[in-house]
Design a protein around this motif. Sequence first.
Motif, PDB file in Angstrom:
ATOM      1  N   ILE A 268       0.403  -1.134   0.073  1.00 15.70           N
ATOM      2  CA  ILE A 268       0.090   0.332  -0.270  1.00 15.70           C
ATOM      3  C   ILE A 268       0.808   1.121   0.064  1.00 15.70           C
ATOM      4  O   ILE A 268       0.665   2.129  -0.762  1.00 15.70           O
ATOM      5  CB  ILE A 268      -0.630  -0.045   1.426  1.00 15.70           C
ATOM      6  CG1 ILE A 268      -2.253  -1.465   1.130  1.00 15.70           C
ATOM      7  CG2 ILE A 268      -2.056   1.499   1.319  1.00 15.70           C
ATOM      8  CD1 ILE A 268      -2.708  -1.598   2.445  1.00 15.70           C
ATOM      9  N   ILE A 269       2.110   1.244   0.892  1.00 17.19           N
ATOM     10  CA  ILE A 269       2.498   2.113   1.210  1.00 17.19           C
ATOM     11  C   ILE A 269       3.635   2.916  -0.549  1.00 17.19           C
ATOM     12  O   ILE A 269       3.366   4.169  -0.726  1.00 17.19           O
ATOM     13  CB  ILE A 269       3.359   2.295   2.122  1.00 17.19           C
ATOM     14  CG1 ILE A 269       2.983   2.421   3.447  1.00 17.19           C
ATOM     15  CG2 ILE A 269       4.999   3.778   1.885  1.00 17.19           C
ATOM     16  CD1 ILE A 269       3.748   2.410   4.687  1.00 17.19           C
ATOM     17  N   PHE A 270       4.441   2.231  -0.777  1.00 18.00           N
ATOM     18  CA  PHE A 270       5.217   1.374  -2.048  1.00 18.00           C
ATOM     19  C   PHE A 270       4.262   1.793  -3.761  1.00 18.00           C
ATOM     20  O   PHE A 270       4.942   2.102  -4.402  1.00 18.00           O
ATOM     21  CB  PHE A 270       6.137   0.950  -1.937  1.00 18.00           C
ATOM     22  CG  PHE A 270       6.945   1.556  -0.906  1.00 18.00           C
ATOM     23  CD1 PHE A 270       7.863   2.520  -0.451  1.00 18.00           C
ATOM     24  CD2 PHE A 270       7.006   0.615   0.702  1.00 18.00           C
ATOM     25  CE1 PHE A 270       8.652   2.450   1.102  1.00 18.00           C
ATOM     26  CE2 PHE A 270       7.908   0.896   2.101  1.00 18.00           C
ATOM     27  CZ  PHE A 270       8.826   1.905   2.083  1.00 18.00           C
ATOM     28  N   PHE A 271       3.509   0.982  -3.499  1.00 19.72           N
ATOM     29  CA  PHE A 271       2.958   0.455  -4.897  1.00 19.72           C
ATOM     30  C   PHE A 271       1.381   0.675  -4.862  1.00 19.72           C
ATOM     31  O   PHE A 271       0.989   0.470  -5.487  1.00 19.72           O
ATOM     32  CB  PHE A 271       2.677  -0.928  -5.047  1.00 19.72           C
ATOM     33  CG  PHE A 271       5.193  -0.999  -4.894  1.00 19.72           C
ATOM     34  CD1 PHE A 271       5.514  -1.036  -6.344  1.00 19.72           C
ATOM     35  CD2 PHE A 271       5.511  -1.846  -4.004  1.00 19.72           C
ATOM     36  CE1 PHE A 271       6.823  -1.175  -5.798  1.00 19.72           C
ATOM     37  CE2 PHE A 271       6.602  -2.269  -4.195  1.00 19.72           C
ATOM     38  CZ  PHE A 271       7.618  -1.656  -5.234  1.00 19.72           C
ATOM     39  N   GLN A 272       1.042   1.337  -4.034  1.00 12.62           N
ATOM     40  CA  GLN A 272      -0.851   1.735  -3.718  1.00 12.62           C
ATOM     41  C   GLN A 272      -1.114   0.513  -4.132  1.00 12.62           C
ATOM     42  O   GLN A 272      -2.688   0.363  -4.575  1.00 12.62           O
ATOM     43  CB  GLN A 272      -0.950   2.766  -4.988  1.00 12.62           C
ATOM     44  CG  GLN A 272      -0.680   3.708  -4.109  1.00 12.62           C
ATOM     45  CD  GLN A 272       1.212   4.769  -4.499  1.00 12.62           C
ATOM     46  OE1 GLN A 272       1.386   3.661  -5.665  1.00 12.62           O
ATOM     47  NE2 GLN A 272       1.644   4.831  -3.572  1.00 12.62           N
ATOM     48  N   ASN A 273      -1.220  -0.349  -4.011  1.00 12.88           N
ATOM     49  CA  ASN A 273      -1.335  -2.207  -3.919  1.00 12.88           C
ATOM     50  C   ASN A 273      -1.012  -3.498  -2.867  1.00 12.88           C
ATOM     51  O   ASN A 273       0.060  -3.512  -2.826  1.00 12.88           O
ATOM     52  CB  ASN A 273      -0.958  -2.752  -5.269  1.00 12.88           C
ATOM     53  CG  ASN A 273      -2.458  -4.089  -6.008  1.00 12.88           C
ATOM     54  OD1 ASN A 273      -2.777  -4.420  -4.871  1.00 12.88           O
ATOM     55  ND2 ASN A 273      -1.993  -4.511  -7.290  1.00 12.88           N
ATOM     56  N   LYS A 274      -2.254  -3.584  -2.085  1.00 14.38           N
ATOM     57  CA  LYS A 274      -2.022  -4.522  -0.959  1.00 14.38           C
ATOM     58  C   LYS A 274      -1.206  -5.819  -1.329  1.00 14.38           C
ATOM     59  O   LYS A 274      -1.273  -6.407  -0.363  1.00 14.38           O
ATOM     60  CB  LYS A 274      -2.914  -4.614   0.140  1.00 14.38           C
ATOM     61  CG  LYS A 274      -4.574  -5.381  -0.367  1.00 14.38           C
ATOM     62  CD  LYS A 274      -5.340  -5.293   0.861  1.00 14.38           C
ATOM     63  CE  LYS A 274      -6.764  -6.388   0.148  1.00 14.38           C
ATOM     64  NZ  LYS A 274      -7.562  -6.595   0.915  1.00 14.38           N
TER      65      LYS A 274
END
Length: 277
Positions: A268-274
């Motif tokens: 989530i933080i670095f790729f906006q995808n959990k």
Amino acid sequence: MSIFSKLFGKKQTEGEETSRIGGMEDFMTLIRVYYQSVMACSIGITNINFLPDMAVFKRTLKIPTQNNKLGIAEKSRCKKMLVELYGLSDDFFKEIDGSIKKNCKNVNDVKTYLFMFQGFSNDLMMLIGNLMQWKFRMPSVMKKMLRNMTEKTIHDIMTKTDWKDESVHKTCVAIRKYKQALGYSENWMTEYVYNIVLLAKKRTKAKRIIIKDFMKSLLNIEEHPLEPFLPVNAKLLMLGSFPPQKKRWSMEFFYPNLQNDMWRIFGIIFFQNKDTF
């Protein structure tokens, strides 16, 4: 319970049995049995209780008396075991036979002989321990080198005169007198000492392993070895708990289980995808 545990009169756990068979206690017990068997043959001892180690050996292994004479069958069986377990040479046994034949003419000589041999063995091993301290730390795989060093040390004990330590010199003199009286050669002494040194090293190593395993179980310690990950430009320090057991790892890295929420947070933080990881 194994044959050897019966010989020693001690109980063994399943884990101990393998490490004990063929160890130092076995060696010294079998040496005593061989000496007593030779004495029985040479002198004609008929009272088996006069030979306690041979008596236990005989009863435990159910060795029948050969030609109605104590010692013959026991000596043969004991020699075979010493050769198979420790690789002792035929000359080693011949020198024991000759020494006993020379010094033990009757039953009354036995106690004197055993007392003299005990003094010889104690002085020799004490001095060897003093002179070969650092050499004991050599790996057991370097057997040939350890054997050569043992042989040289024995030769020094028998011939060297310029010892700096007066107590060492006195012990050397005592050992030379024992050697002359008992009739053993330097080769015999080397073989005897070398086997004890090897077995002592094995026992020390086994004790270290047992102590280490015991402390782990006592403290409930688990080891999860991972090398530190220290990027050159790192600015943040992350602290976490120990990783799970290796059988649960998905990779050789911190947070090795991909089901850990850490990877969804990173996604989530670095790729906006959990689900990135």
